[in-house]
Motif scaffolding. Structure first.
Motif, PDB file in Angstrom:
ATOM      1  N   HIS A 173      -6.099   2.459  -1.441  1.00 11.79           N
ATOM      2  CA  HIS A 173      -5.985   1.627  -0.239  1.00 11.79           C
ATOM      3  C   HIS A 173      -6.525   0.217  -0.425  1.00 11.79           C
ATOM      4  O   HIS A 173      -6.123  -0.703   0.292  1.00 11.79           O
TER       5      HIS A 173
ATOM      6  N   LEU B 235     -12.443   6.502   2.851  1.00 15.80           N
ATOM      7  CA  LEU B 235     -11.256   6.003   3.547  1.00 15.80           C
ATOM      8  C   LEU B 235     -11.658   5.181   4.765  1.00 15.80           C
ATOM      9  O   LEU B 235     -11.064   4.135   5.059  1.00 15.80           O
TER      10      LEU B 235
ATOM     11  N   ARG C  49       0.832  -1.210   0.000  1.00 13.87           N
ATOM     12  CA  ARG C  49       0.000   0.000   0.000  1.00 13.87           C
ATOM     13  C   ARG C  49       0.865   1.259   0.000  1.00 13.87           C
ATOM     14  O   ARG C  49       0.558   2.246  -0.692  1.00 13.87           O
TER      15      ARG C  49
ATOM     16  N   THR D 198       0.460   6.697   3.856  1.00 15.69           N
ATOM     17  CA  THR D 198      -0.019   7.159   2.542  1.00 15.69           C
ATOM     18  C   THR D 198      -0.661   8.544   2.647  1.00 15.69           C
ATOM     19  O   THR D 198      -0.515   9.362   1.738  1.00 15.69           O
ATOM     20  N   LYS D 199      -1.345   8.805   3.745  1.00 14.66           N
ATOM     21  CA  LYS D 199      -1.926  10.142   3.932  1.00 14.66           C
ATOM     22  C   LYS D 199      -0.829  11.190   4.046  1.00 14.66           C
ATOM     23  O   LYS D 199      -0.936  12.291   3.484  1.00 14.66           O
TER      24      LYS D 199
ATOM     25  N   ARG E 219      -1.780   3.243   6.252  1.00 11.47           N
ATOM     26  CA  ARG E 219      -2.723   4.284   5.816  1.00 11.47           C
ATOM     27  C   ARG E 219      -2.311   5.659   6.324  1.00 11.47           C
ATOM     28  O   ARG E 219      -2.552   6.664   5.651  1.00 11.47           O
TER      29      ARG E 219
ATOM     30  N   CYS F 204       1.637   3.971  -3.333  1.00 10.74           N
ATOM     31  CA  CYS F 204       1.432   5.404  -3.146  1.00 10.74           C
ATOM     32  C   CYS F 204       2.674   6.177  -3.585  1.00 10.74           C
ATOM     33  O   CYS F 204       2.564   7.196  -4.283  1.00 10.74           O
TER      34      CYS F 204
ATOM     35  N   VAL G 205     -11.511   0.771   5.622  1.00 11.64           N
ATOM     36  CA  VAL G 205     -10.973   0.155   6.844  1.00 11.64           C
ATOM     37  C   VAL G 205     -12.044  -0.597   7.618  1.00 11.64           C
ATOM     38  O   VAL G 205     -11.871  -1.768   7.987  1.00 11.64           O
TER      39      VAL G 205
END
Length: 212
Positions: free
Chosen positions: A168, A100, A16, A71-72, A68, A20, A104
């Motif tokens: 994601h 998002l 992931r 990546t943000k 996550r 990105c 999850v």
């Protein structure tokens, strides 16, 4: 200082982060963490992630974990690079944040457990709990119905643009394509088309070929 991703090519979470970085066209180095020898539970890795799970991430003197969150960070700090993965404006951001969370809380909550039962357990010499898989498939089917309705309205989850919300999903969808769960995808034409679209992205293909 170079960006470093401490991970393993078999880790969906590490994938992931890598995809990105590829979408952003950023240079990075990879550091292999040997999961079989439980290197992730030892120093020096746990100085990056005290929970002992890959990936770990370094950008200069900044150390991060949780894919996550990473990546943000990448999407915000390198917003001017590569593919725009965020949306502008409060309403569009609201939609992005919504999906998002759906990834999850709804999708991954079932899908990753299915992947673990079907794909990971046999590799570890464990027995797949078929009853649990069937129950999880029922849960995932309900979630996919919501996705199908959404994707009947827009090309991507947040509208016409590929964003983090789509990105994601990539590792787990790719893994489930190898299982009987793919029939659930195929039964939903808009969801299936979306899967084909995002899996064909050049950045994802590069992520799968990442060398450690």
């Amino acid at each position: 200082m170079a960006i470093k991703v401490h991970g393993n090519p078999h880790s969906p979470a590490a994938q992931r982060v890598i995809v990105c970085l590829e979408e952003k066209g950023l240079e990075y180095d990879t550091v292999l963490i040997d999961l079989r020898s439980r290197e992730q539970k030892k120093e020096p890795f746990i100085s990056i992630n005290p929970f002992g799970q890959v990936p770990g991430f370094e950008d200069g003197d900044l150390k991060l974990y949780e894919s996550r969150a990473i990546t943000k960070y990448i999407a915000h700090v390198y917003a001017d690079k590569g593919t725009p993965l965020l949306l502008e404006g409060p309403k569009k951001l609201g939609t992005l944040y919504l999906w998002l969370e759906v990834e999850v809380q709804k999708f991954d909550a079932s899908a990753q457990k299915i992947a673990y039962e079907i794909l990971v357990k046999p590799v570890k010499g464990m027995t797949t709990d078929e009853a649990a898989v069937e129950q999880l498939i029922v849960q995932l089917s309900d979630v996919l119905d919501v996705y199908e309705a959404r994707l009947a309205e827009s090309k991507y989850l947040t509208g016409d643009s590929f964003t983090l919300a789509d990105l994601h999903h990539l590792p787990v969808i790719n893994n489930l394509y190898k299982t009987k769960v793919k029939s659930l995808f195929d039964a939903r034409p808009h969801f299936s088309a979306w899967c084909a679209d995002i899996l064909a992205r050049p950045a994802w293909k590069k992520a799968l070929e990442a060398k450690y």
